[in-house]
Design a protein around this motif. Structure first.
Motif, PDB file in Angstrom:
ATOM      1  N   GLY A  85     -10.686  -9.578  -3.303  1.00  0.00           N
ATOM      2  CA  GLY A  85     -10.321 -11.331  -3.500  1.00  0.00           C
ATOM      3  C   GLY A  85      -9.026 -11.684  -3.459  1.00  0.00           C
ATOM      4  N   CYS A  86      -8.081 -10.671  -4.403  1.00  0.00           N
ATOM      5  CA  CYS A  86      -6.794 -11.192  -4.938  1.00  0.00           C
ATOM      6  C   CYS A  86      -5.941 -10.739  -3.558  1.00  0.00           C
ATOM      7  CB  CYS A  86      -6.390 -10.176  -5.979  1.00  0.00           C
ATOM      8  SG  CYS A  86      -7.280 -10.625  -7.673  1.00  0.00           S
ATOM      9  N   LEU A  87      -6.294  -9.872  -2.842  1.00  0.00           N
ATOM     10  CA  LEU A  87      -5.435  -9.418  -1.757  1.00  0.00           C
ATOM     11  C   LEU A  87      -5.623 -10.706  -0.623  1.00  0.00           C
ATOM     12  CD1 LEU A  87      -5.095  -6.039   0.102  1.00  0.00           C
ATOM     13  CD2 LEU A  87      -5.702  -8.095   1.309  1.00  0.00           C
ATOM     14  N   LEU A  88      -7.115 -11.400  -0.517  1.00  0.00           N
ATOM     15  CA  LEU A  88      -7.047 -12.299   0.467  1.00  0.00           C
ATOM     16  C   LEU A  88      -6.538 -13.509   0.175  1.00  0.00           C
ATOM     17  CD1 LEU A  88     -11.062 -11.872   1.476  1.00  0.00           C
ATOM     18  CD2 LEU A  88      -9.084 -10.865   2.596  1.00  0.00           C
ATOM     19  N   VAL A  89      -6.569 -13.854  -1.112  1.00  0.00           N
ATOM     20  CA  VAL A  89      -5.937 -15.136  -1.557  1.00  0.00           C
ATOM     21  C   VAL A  89      -4.450 -14.967  -1.699  1.00  0.00           C
ATOM     22  CG1 VAL A  89      -5.140 -16.546  -3.505  1.00  0.00           C
ATOM     23  CG2 VAL A  89      -7.576 -15.712  -3.374  1.00  0.00           C
TER      24      VAL A  89
END
Length: 493
Positions: A74-78
């Motif tokens: 999720g952190c990579l996507l954001v």
């Protein structure tokens, strides 16, 4: 009004109309540069190779950091769209340096967090994912500005080889350090030393290239205001080669995500069904299937990337649409391999392993080729945003949800059936069959990419450093003709 401009190809003056309403800078035919700006960019070939080697080394460390303890996706996507925006507008070298400092510092600090603050440990691993997003988004665009044509294909192949190698070494480093020291946290304390070397090499050996340096050997230094992020996204939404290739990458990510999560369990249950393994009813079951599957993934990843890049390099000499056709062919060939691997697992494990390895090898043929497609159809000033959007879409619609969906289908298929290892195996086997349909859809997306590829490549070359669409190009061509004939034309919208 006209002004004196420098032709980037000859270095001589040329006449060009200044458009007060233009949005994206100069045309590909030339650009107006101030006296203090350099009209061309040249880099010795050995410097380009050295810079590429540094970028590959950092990519190795990136995935080693990632897979010592996998990060939250999720952190990579954001963060990927944020770094894509920064990479298109600010110094890419500075942004990459920040990413290395971010994942290195977060990794080191997480090794000192005690078990009672597990939430803080998970948060720090998420920060590692944020740092990884900066590199995965921007580094391919730098390689795209170091090389063109066959050299770019080869450079991307070497770059992407380090993804499976780094992933495998991350697992190995974590397990070996834990065995030698009795504490897996020392693996997180070793990596910052390697990261520090990578940061020094990046600062000293990788130049801060102008965008589009390899194609045009110049970058627009002055001109109308740069396009906004929303305008860049709209441009990419009209770029059909980018859109369809992104959907193809999403299909690949969907299948690799499902296989990476469920294949070891599927193989374990197949061994139980064949009587080669005792049943296990614990949360964690000791088995060699994860190690075997991991070794297959690394080996097929290396071989597949090399084969895909070499096939693309050779086939492009006779067919300009070679890249998407190779991707489509490899995915269409993957579907029966995956199908046979699933069906034969209940009859012979050896054949299942063979077809599973072939399927993974064919999937791996696409990684460098897809990156080459993106760099060829997107103008240099939007490549960071394009990389970020492709990463985000591929993860959200692909590997972020495919493990859950595969498990859900398996659970639904087992409803009302006896709770046995055989039924669990059959449920997982049948749920995996959806991956064969997804991979065929991905192959169809690459066929559609082939239909639009040459047109979008021509637009990217014609638009130069901006994001002009066909209407913009037509209006500017009309304006140029009017200047040559001595007549005035309306200002560009």
């Amino acid at each position: 009004m006209s002004t004196e401009c420098i032709d980037p190809w000859t270095g001589g003056p040329q006449g060009q109309a200044l458009s007060p309403g233009g949005q994206y800078g100069a045309l590909a035919s030339g650009s107006c540069l101030p006296p203090s700006a350099s009209a061309s960019w040249s880099l010795p070939r050995w410097r380009a190779y050295l810079a590429a080697a540094v970028l590959c080394y950092i990519n190795l460390l990136n995935y080693m950091n990632w897979f010592i303890i996998p990060v939250f996706i999720g952190c990579l996507l954001v963060s990927a769209p944020v770094f894509g925006y920064l990479g298109d507008r600010h110094s890419r070298k500075a942004t990459l340096s920040f990413g290395i400092l971010l994942w290195s510092g977060a990794g080191l600090s997480s090794s000192f967090i005690s078990y009672q603050y597990s939430w803080l440990f998970f948060l720090s691993r998420g920060v590692v994912g944020t740092g990884a997003a900066s590199y995965s988004t921007i580094a391919p665009t730098v390689l795209g500005d170091l090389f063109v044509k066959d050299q770019r294909t080869c450079a991307l192949a070497v770059f992407y080889i380090f993804i499976p190698v780094g992933s495998g070494l991350g697992y190995v480093l974590g397990s070996v350090v834990a065995e030698l020291t009795g504490n897996w946290r020392w693996a997180l304390r070793i990596m910052p030393c390697l990261d520090a070397v990578a940061l020094v090499l990046l600062i000293l050996l990788v130049p801060d290239l102008p965008r589009g340096a390899a194609e045009k050997e110049e970058e627009v230094a002055v001109g109308p205001p740069r396009s906004s992020w929303c305008e860049d996204v709209r441009y990419l939404g009209r770029n059909w080669s980018f859109m369809f290739s992104t959907l193809g990458v999403t299909a690949i990510a969907f299948v690799t995500g499902a296989l990476g999560f469920w294949a070891p369990k599927f193989l374990f249950e197949a061994r139980v069904v064949h009587g080669l393994q005792l049943p296990c009813f614990q949360e964690q079951c000791g088995s060699q299937d994860s190690l075997i599957f991991g070794a297959l993934t690394v080996a097929t990843g290396i071989i597949g990337v090399i084969l895909g890049a070499e096939a693309s390099r050779r086939y492009k000499k006779v067919n300009p649409r070679a890249e998407p056709l190779i991707c489509a062919s490899s995915l269409f060939a993957t579907a029966p391999c995956l199908y046979l691997a699933l069906i034969l697992a209940s009859r012979t494990l050896l054949a299942s392993y063979v077809f599973l390895a072939l399927g993974e090898l064919l999937l791996s043929c696409n990684w460098a080729v897809v990156a080459d497609i993106l760099l060829s159809v997107v103008v240099p000033r939007c490549r960071g945003t394009a990389e970020a959007l492709q990463i985000t879409v591929a993860h959200i619609l692909g590997d972020a949800g495919s493990p859950y969906l595969t498990g859900l289908i398996s659970s639904v298929l087992q409803t009302g059936r006896p709770n046995s290892y055989l039924q669990r195996f059959l449920g997982l086997q049948h749920s995996f069959l959806c991956c064969t349909f997804v991979i065929v859809l991905g192959g169809g997306c690459f066929l559609l990419t082939a239909l639009h590829l040459e047109r979008d490549q021509a637009r990217a070359r014609q638009s130069g450093k901006g994001t002009l669409d066909s209407k913009d190009v037509a209006s500017r061509n009309t304006e140029s003709q009017g200047l040559l004939s001595g007549t005035s034309t309306p200002a560009e919208e």
